[in-house]
Motif scaffolding. Structure first.
Motif, short mmCIF file in Angstrom:
data_model
loop_
_atom_site.label_atom_id
_atom_site.label_comp_id
_atom_site.label_asym_id
_atom_site.label_seq_id
_atom_site.Cartn_x
_atom_site.Cartn_y
_atom_site.Cartn_z
N ASP A 65 0.83 -1.20 0.00
CA ASP A 65 0.00 0.00 0.00
C ASP A 65 0.86 1.26 0.00
N ALA A 120 -3.44 4.16 0.03
CA ALA A 120 -4.20 3.65 1.17
C ALA A 120 -4.62 4.79 2.09
N ALA A 141 -9.93 7.34 -0.24
CA ALA A 141 -8.95 6.89 0.75
C ALA A 141 -9.06 7.76 2.00
N ASP A 144 -9.78 1.17 7.75
CA ASP A 144 -10.24 1.02 6.37
C ASP A 144 -10.18 -0.44 5.94
#
Length: 138
Positions: free
Chosen positions: A2, A46, A73, A119
């Motif tokens: 990420d 990310a 994001a 997330d």
């Protein structure tokens, strides 16, 4: 791996964030709002780490542009002054952590890790729910 994009007015803080996260993430320290927009569009990061004192309204406009283009994001935002309007606006644009400056790098890092982990957990929960629903439907 990420990607985390960092835009900070203090190059020392940006470097410390990069050094702390580079083992787990690809970290890109941006020099300008325009550079961050380009990287965000290309890399689907990310999370964004944004110091609102870099360009003030221009930074908020950049976040608005990204949001309007479908970018979702999590955002870790820091600034020296938070009005109720600024807080509301940042939350609407995807900020999950609002940090008052001056602050420590650890505070910013904690915000980044919370944003990325929450997330991923939310996405995993959504996938489990969708899989269970599809299995129940046959």
């Amino acid at each position: 791996m990420d990607t985390i994009l960092v835009l900070d007015s203090d190059p020392i803080i940006a470097d410390m964030i990069e050094q702390s996260l580079k083992h787990d993430f690809a970290v890109c320290c941006c020099q300008s709002v325009q550079e961050m927009v380009g990287f965000a569009a290309d890399s689907k990061p990310a999370a964004l780490v944004v110091d609102l004192s870099v360009a003030g309204e221009q930074t908020v406009a950049m976040l608005q542009t990204l949001y309007m283009s479908g970018f979702r994001a999590p955002i870790v935002a820091s600034g020296t002054y938070w009005s109720s309007y600024a807080v509301d606006r940042m939350v609407q644009l995807g900020a999950c952590s609002l940090i008052s400056r001056p602050c420590t790098v650890n505070t910013i890092l904690r915000g980044v890790m919370d944003a990325v982990l929450s997330d991923k957990t939310a996405n995993a929960d959504q996938r489990r729910f969708i899989n269970a629903l599809l299995l129940s439907l046959g």
